[in-house]
Design an enzyme around this catalytic site. Structure first.
Site, PDB file in Angstrom:
ATOM      1  N   THR A  74       4.073  -2.340   2.948  1.00 35.20           N
ATOM      2  CA  THR A  74       5.104  -1.492   2.339  1.00 35.20           C
ATOM      3  C   THR A  74       4.858  -0.034   2.746  1.00 35.20           C
ATOM      4  O   THR A  74       3.716   0.406   2.862  1.00 35.20           O
ATOM      5  CB  THR A  74       5.106  -1.595   0.802  1.00 35.20           C
ATOM      6  OG1 THR A  74       3.814  -1.257   0.301  1.00 35.20           O
ATOM      7  CG2 THR A  74       5.460  -3.007   0.346  1.00 35.20           C
TER       8      THR A  74
ATOM      9  N   ASP B  69       2.705   5.148  -6.410  1.00 36.38           N
ATOM     10  CA  ASP B  69       3.059   3.894  -7.055  1.00 36.38           C
ATOM     11  C   ASP B  69       3.376   4.222  -8.499  1.00 36.38           C
ATOM     12  O   ASP B  69       3.435   5.396  -8.852  1.00 36.38           O
ATOM     13  CB  ASP B  69       1.953   2.834  -6.923  1.00 36.38           C
ATOM     14  CG  ASP B  69       2.571   1.455  -6.676  1.00 36.38           C
ATOM     15  OD1 ASP B  69       3.299   0.989  -7.569  1.00 36.38           O
ATOM     16  OD2 ASP B  69       2.353   0.873  -5.611  1.00 36.38           O
TER      17      ASP B  69
ATOM     18  N   ALA C 258       0.829  -1.209   0.000  1.00 39.39           N
ATOM     19  CA  ALA C 258       0.000   0.000   0.000  1.00 39.39           C
ATOM     20  C   ALA C 258       0.863   1.259   0.000  1.00 39.39           C
ATOM     21  O   ALA C 258       0.344   2.352  -0.173  1.00 39.39           O
ATOM     22  CB  ALA C 258      -0.929  -0.010   1.210  1.00 39.39           C
ATOM     23  N   LYS C 259       2.169   1.095   0.209  1.00 39.69           N
ATOM     24  CA  LYS C 259       3.108   2.236   0.194  1.00 39.69           C
ATOM     25  C   LYS C 259       2.566   3.406   1.018  1.00 39.69           C
ATOM     26  O   LYS C 259       2.636   4.556   0.614  1.00 39.69           O
ATOM     27  CB  LYS C 259       3.420   2.651  -1.246  1.00 39.69           C
ATOM     28  CG  LYS C 259       4.097   1.529  -2.052  1.00 39.69           C
ATOM     29  CD  LYS C 259       4.507   1.944  -3.447  1.00 39.69           C
ATOM     30  CE  LYS C 259       5.261   0.837  -4.174  1.00 39.69           C
ATOM     31  NZ  LYS C 259       4.483  -0.404  -4.415  1.00 39.69           N
ATOM     32  N   ARG C 260       2.031   3.105   2.197  1.00 39.74           N
ATOM     33  CA  ARG C 260       1.461   4.139   3.045  1.00 39.74           C
ATOM     34  C   ARG C 260       2.568   4.991   3.647  1.00 39.74           C
ATOM     35  O   ARG C 260       3.715   4.545   3.781  1.00 39.74           O
ATOM     36  CB  ARG C 260       0.608   3.516   4.155  1.00 39.74           C
ATOM     37  CG  ARG C 260      -0.652   2.831   3.625  1.00 39.74           C
ATOM     38  CD  ARG C 260      -1.559   3.823   2.908  1.00 39.74           C
ATOM     39  NE  ARG C 260      -2.850   3.230   2.570  1.00 39.74           N
ATOM     40  CZ  ARG C 260      -3.196   2.791   1.348  1.00 39.74           C
ATOM     41  NH1 ARG C 260      -2.351   2.856   0.334  1.00 39.74           N
ATOM     42  NH2 ARG C 260      -4.400   2.284   1.138  1.00 39.74           N
TER      43      ARG C 260
END
Lengths: 305, 305
Positions: free
Chosen positions: A133, B110, A106-108
């Site tokens: 992530t 992303d 989720a690249k939070r």
């Protein structure tokens, strides 16, 4: 048990460093699954979500004997609003029931109590996801709330350090006054951030995302981040091969899980593959597992004892 | 109409540069709202979400005459899974119905088709949100899919450049070989990324997040990013004052919206404030609006014509 200890146990059980990315796209899901969902729900978001879940369960069933961990990419679920999130939650629950570990991709990133709210979602004691992530642009304020949850709940994070995409270098490769690149400076921070959560096997709950497409940088990063597990995207569809991922591993033959998404879940659409999406995914995983294990045998002594 | 043209029209209509952050927290919502939700749904996630929505609608009603834009912080909704997302979606729909613009503060990031999926969610033609915060660590691959949606659907993005938190500098302030800091290099990229989407008032759909807590850096960044609207967090609870946000504005008296979250929505819990959360929020917004407008009058000539 520390997240990396759980991960390593699972990697050894499956004899596999493969992670499968569950990135469902409506236009690439087998017609039969899509049509059955539309029959049930009409042309609605509910139908999309039903199709995603059926598809994901099929993939999980097909690959579960040969992978330790799966990685749903949140964007593909979020796209369908709250119904999509429901499909994500059910996918994670199903994967866990089948004995797999889960990285939520989720690249939070945020700070303080906001980062804590994200950590509650994905790394809380009642969260089914095992790891998340995280993007580091905000510095340690944006990382520590996640690490606190990792320590309390035996979860993990993978911090973006050197990503697999072509423009990764625009910020990550900038050369600093002291000669380091930005990604190297960050790698030193990541190593530090992980020092309080090292498990029995010598790896910290704080991992790093290192693209398979930059093997030379990976070699440098492996030396800086000795105690950090790597999540390695970029194998397969993005161009990375087994030789390219070898520098991501340590001498113990551990230290990295290698992700492939499209190359596995949509293998059935490739020439020379089975039309059965489950059979095609299983074969793609077996090939990838073998490919990586063979490349690793040449350089280290992991014996799957 | 270009996102910044829509924003500027709204700022002038309300004579206000204030953005209200809708970051609901269960333990700070008035007892009465929480109790009524529990009466309806028991002690469940549904009750939390019902309380959030009632609370947010009350805040929107209270502040809508004096703010141009609101900013829900996704983390606080995501924390409650798909039910939380439902509350987020209904909050955004309500704000739009009341004539407000919306920044979704999700700091998404992303690449390629994954970034496109996020852009579809928040900046798609059927998305109610007007703009989204985005994190730049992946470089232009991670930004351009969002900009494409901005151009097609008259939406906006705010890219994190110099954030308001204490550890912001760990990566953002690193000094480069050529003398720039990382945040300055990024600011030059942001200016470039926005050049194809400049509206009638001279501002691009590609904005930047610049913390109120770093006024000296803001002054430099205002010069580099002449055509980019700033979203300025850090006023109030985080320590920034009206004087600190002045450098974020241009000579035309425009160029920034200043956010406050806790200082407004939970004003009713402060001493010397009304116990009525709506009255307290309205007064806090009016004070903040006046505070900023007065500080700006001293340096530029915006006359709200």
């Amino acid at each position: 048990m520390n997240f990396t200890d759980r991960l390593i146990a699972k990697v050894k059980e499956k004899k596999s460093h493969v992670c499968v990315g569950l990135d469902p796209r409506l236009d690439r899901i087998p017609d039969k699954i899509r049509e059955e969902a539309i029959k049930k729900y009409g042309e609605t978001k509910e139908a999309v979500v039903d199709a995603f879940l059926t598809f994901n369960q099929g993939i999980i069933d097909a690959v579960k004997d040969d992978v330790a961990i799966i990685k749903p990419q949140m964007a593909f679920y979020e796209k369908y609003g709250y119904q999509g999130i429901k499909a994500f939650e059910k996918t994670v629950a199903y994967a866990k029931k089948q004995g797999l570990l889960v990285i939520t991709d989720a690249k939070r990133n945020d700070i303080g109590s906001t980062a804590k709210a994200y950590a509650d979602s994905y790394l809380g004691s009642s969260s089914k996801s095992d790891s998340l992530t995280v993007t580091p642009y905000l510095g340690s304020d944006g990382i520590k709330p996640f690490i606190t949850h990792c320590q309390a709940n035996d979860k993990g994070v993978f911090i973006l350090v050197k990503t697999s995409n072509p423009s990764a270098g625009e910020l990550q490769d900038l050369e600093l006054k002291d000669g380091d690149r930005v990604y190297e400076k960050l790698a030193r921070l990541v190593e530090d951030w992980g020092m309080d959560s090292i498990g029995d096997k010598g790896y910290s709950s704080v991992g790093a995302v290192i693209g398979a497409t930059y093997p030379q940088e990976a070699r440098k990063l492996r030396k800086i981040m000795k105690h950090n597990y790597f999540l390695v995207p970029g194998y397969g569809a993005q161009g990375g091969g087994a030789k390219d991922v070898v520098p991501c591993f340590n001498q113990d033959g551990l230290g990295a899980v290698v992700n492939s998404s499209r190359g596995i879940i949509f293998a059935y659409q490739q020439e020379d593959c089975s039309n059965d999406y489950q059979q095609a995914a299983k074969k793609a995983v077996l090939d990838m597992k073998e490919d990586i294990n063979t490349a690793l045998q040449e350089v280290n002594k992991l014996t799957w004892e």
